[in-house]
Design a protein around this motif. Structure first.
Motif, mmCIF file in Angstrom:
data_model
loop_
_atom_site.group_PDB
_atom_site.id
_atom_site.type_symbol
_atom_site.label_atom_id
_atom_site.label_comp_id
_atom_site.label_asym_id
_atom_site.label_seq_id
_atom_site.Cartn_x
_atom_site.Cartn_y
_atom_site.Cartn_z
ATOM 1 N N SER A 67 20.162 42.422 74.869
ATOM 2 C CA SER A 67 19.201 41.623 74.109
ATOM 3 C C SER A 67 19.945 40.776 73.087
ATOM 4 N N TYR A 68 19.217 39.798 72.523
ATOM 5 C CA TYR A 68 19.792 38.938 71.490
ATOM 6 C C TYR A 68 20.017 39.686 70.179
ATOM 7 N N PHE A 69 19.521 40.922 70.077
ATOM 8 C CA PHE A 69 19.728 41.696 68.860
ATOM 9 C C PHE A 69 21.095 42.379 68.817
ATOM 10 N N GLY A 70 21.743 42.548 69.978
ATOM 11 C CA GLY A 70 22.934 43.377 70.039
ATOM 12 C C GLY A 70 24.235 42.615 70.162
ATOM 13 N N PRO A 71 25.368 43.335 70.137
ATOM 14 C CA PRO A 71 26.688 42.699 70.135
ATOM 15 C C PRO A 71 27.073 42.096 71.476
ATOM 16 N N GLU A 72 26.496 42.572 72.575
ATOM 17 C CA GLU A 72 26.879 42.030 73.871
ATOM 18 C C GLU A 72 26.472 40.569 74.003
ATOM 19 N N ALA A 73 25.391 40.176 73.339
ATOM 20 C CA ALA A 73 24.893 38.806 73.451
ATOM 21 C C ALA A 73 25.258 37.940 72.254
ATOM 22 N N ASN A 74 26.022 38.491 71.306
ATOM 23 C CA ASN A 74 26.371 37.750 70.098
ATOM 24 C C ASN A 74 27.838 37.955 69.749
ATOM 25 N N ASP A 75 28.427 36.945 69.141
ATOM 26 C CA ASP A 75 29.827 37.010 68.750
ATOM 27 C C ASP A 75 29.920 37.394 67.274
ATOM 28 N N PHE A 76 29.869 38.708 67.005
ATOM 29 C CA PHE A 76 29.930 39.183 65.626
ATOM 30 C C PHE A 76 31.281 38.868 64.990
ATOM 31 N N ALA A 77 32.335 38.862 65.793
ATOM 32 C CA ALA A 77 33.667 38.564 65.252
ATOM 33 C C ALA A 77 33.711 37.144 64.700
ATOM 34 N N GLN A 78 33.148 36.198 65.432
ATOM 35 C CA GLN A 78 33.171 34.817 64.973
ATOM 36 C C GLN A 78 32.263 34.618 63.759
ATOM 37 N N LEU A 79 31.131 35.328 63.738
ATOM 38 C CA LEU A 79 30.246 35.246 62.579
ATOM 39 C C LEU A 79 30.943 35.778 61.333
ATOM 40 N N GLU A 80 31.573 36.931 61.461
ATOM 41 C CA GLU A 80 32.284 37.499 60.315
ATOM 42 C C GLU A 80 33.403 36.566 59.863
ATOM 43 N N GLN A 81 34.147 36.010 60.814
ATOM 44 C CA GLN A 81 35.234 35.106 60.473
ATOM 45 C C GLN A 81 34.718 33.846 59.788
ATOM 46 N N SER A 82 33.549 33.365 60.213
ATOM 47 C CA SER A 82 32.967 32.171 59.593
ATOM 48 C C SER A 82 32.642 32.424 58.126
ATOM 49 N N PHE A 83 32.053 33.583 57.829
ATOM 50 C CA PHE A 83 31.746 33.924 56.437
ATOM 51 C C PHE A 83 33.037 34.099 55.629
ATOM 52 N N HIS A 84 34.001 34.785 56.222
ATOM 53 C CA HIS A 84 35.271 35.034 55.530
ATOM 54 C C HIS A 84 35.995 33.719 55.226
ATOM 55 N N THR A 85 36.046 32.832 56.223
ATOM 56 C CA THR A 85 36.747 31.557 56.043
ATOM 57 C C THR A 85 36.074 30.714 54.976
ATOM 58 N N TYR A 86 34.739 30.659 55.011
ATOM 59 C CA TYR A 86 34.071 29.847 53.990
ATOM 60 C C TYR A 86 34.303 30.450 52.600
ATOM 61 N N GLY A 87 34.168 31.776 52.494
ATOM 62 C CA GLY A 87 34.364 32.415 51.197
ATOM 63 C C GLY A 87 35.756 32.191 50.635
ATOM 64 N N LYS A 88 36.739 32.080 51.521
ATOM 65 C CA LYS A 88 38.127 31.901 51.080
ATOM 66 C C LYS A 88 38.484 30.448 50.857
ATOM 67 N N GLU A 89 37.987 29.553 51.748
ATOM 68 C CA GLU A 89 38.450 28.170 51.726
ATOM 69 C C GLU A 89 37.344 27.137 51.530
ATOM 70 N N GLY A 90 36.068 27.549 51.696
ATOM 71 C CA GLY A 90 34.976 26.584 51.596
ATOM 72 C C GLY A 90 34.874 25.672 52.795
ATOM 73 N N THR A 91 35.402 26.126 53.944
ATOM 74 C CA THR A 91 35.385 25.320 55.160
ATOM 75 C C THR A 91 34.833 26.143 56.322
ATOM 76 N N GLY A 92 34.663 25.493 57.471
ATOM 77 C CA GLY A 92 34.189 26.204 58.656
ATOM 78 C C GLY A 92 33.638 25.244 59.689
ATOM 79 N N ARG A 93 32.953 25.807 60.706
ATOM 80 C CA ARG A 93 32.364 25.016 61.780
ATOM 81 C C ARG A 93 30.923 25.467 62.001
ATOM 82 N N SER A 94 30.138 24.571 62.591
ATOM 83 C CA SER A 94 28.762 24.907 62.919
ATOM 84 C C SER A 94 28.355 24.224 64.223
ATOM 85 N N ARG A 95 27.311 24.758 64.843
ATOM 86 C CA ARG A 95 26.701 24.128 66.001
ATOM 87 C C ARG A 95 25.242 24.561 66.039
ATOM 88 N N LYS A 96 24.474 24.031 66.988
ATOM 89 C CA LYS A 96 23.063 24.364 67.128
ATOM 90 C C LYS A 96 22.794 24.940 68.511
#
Length: 290
Positions: A67-96
């Motif tokens: 399901s869309y609720f779980g890790p098999e259908a979502n990239d938790f690693a990339q989400l965590e990295q996105s938060f970490h990168t923004y918190g450290k550098e104020g930068t990142g990527r996005s899409r829709k």
């Protein structure tokens, strides 16, 4: 977490009403003259809609659920990295993730696909995330640790199902049977990955209808805000001015320690009154750390 590049996340399952909260935050950002970078939770799905349909079929053949609720259908690693990168550098990527034809047409794409990744606009004052997993924690990933203000939106489950059913059938073209199947298929991941987040939030907004929602799958309409109360729970937040909130929100009352109940029609106002000083504090700490 980062004083220099704060991260705000609104988390809640699909159909829970996180969009209402996002609108309140956008108004707050405008009033505080704060420039926000935006991340959509659906952009961290692993699969396009056809790919997800294929993954669901394969999982069923293997006696599993996805399901869309779980890790098999979502990239938790990339989400965590996105938060970490923004918190450290104020930068990142996005899409829709393009849910509907109306969303897809401007990009000359079909529904159920992603737009290309693009750099976040710079500079910005903070990052704002709205989606399923803003406070998710697993054995491998801890997204919540990177969030400076975590807000949960979690209506009672029957109301959540009504919202999802009517949205997915009315706006996204799914059949009632497909939505019901999705609810059943998603339950294990919902319990494992969605609900634990609400024990990590700084604020929870839980809408409770005052009309009968006993059979959500027979509902013809979503109970209105005026047919609801909103239970607001505060956790690990200092200097909440409860007397002021009670005075400003007519019909509100304290139901428990750190729990405020407001009439549903006051939900937007309550969000602004409560979250405006919290966001202002984050911005003040950002300026002092510069």
């Amino acid at each position: 977490m980062s004083a220099q590049h704060p991260v705000i996340a609104v988390t809640g399952s699909s159909g829970a009403g996180t969009t209402t909260t996002s609108m309140a935050f956008k108004k707050i950002f405008q009033q505080l003259n704060a420039k926000a970078a935006f991340l959509e939770g659906d952009s961290f799905h692993r699969y396009t809609r056809p790919e997800m349909d294929s993954a669901i079929r394969k999982a069923r053949e293997q006696g599993r659920h996805i399901s869309y609720f779980g890790p098999e259908a979502n990239d938790f690693a990339q989400l965590e990295q996105s938060f970490h990168t923004y918190g450290k550098e104020g930068t990142g990527r996005s899409r829709k993730y393009l849910h509907t034809y109306d969303e897809a047409v401007p990009y000359n794409q079909v529904p159920g696909t992603f737009t290309p990744w693009e750099k976040l606009q710079e500079p910005t004052d903070l990052l704002f995330y709205e989606g399923l997993h803003g406070g998710v924690v697993t054995n491998q990933h801890n997204v919540a640790q990177h969030v400076d203000l975590l807000v949960g939106v979690v209506p009672i489950v029957n109301l959540e199902w009504i919202q999802k059913l009517i949205r997915d059938t009315g706006e996204r073209g799914h059949s009632r049977e497909a939505v019901m199947d999705s609810v059943i298929r998603s339950m294990e991941d919902y319990i494992g990955y969605i609900t634990p987040q609400f024990s990590r939030t700084h604020l929870n907004f839980q809408r409770v209808p005052t009309v009968d929602t006993s059979n959500p799958f027979a509902a013809k309409a979503i109970p209105s805000l005026d047919e609801s109360f909103v239970v607001i729970h505060f956790r690990d937040l200092d200097n909440i001015d409860f007397p002021y909130l009670l005075a400003m929100l007519q019909g509100s009352f304290i139901s428990h320690i750190n729990t405020l109940v407001v009439p549903g029609g006051k939900m937007g106002l309550a969000m602004e009154l409560i979250m405006m000083p919290l966001v202002a504090k984050l911005l003040s700490e950002k300026n002092h750390s510069a």
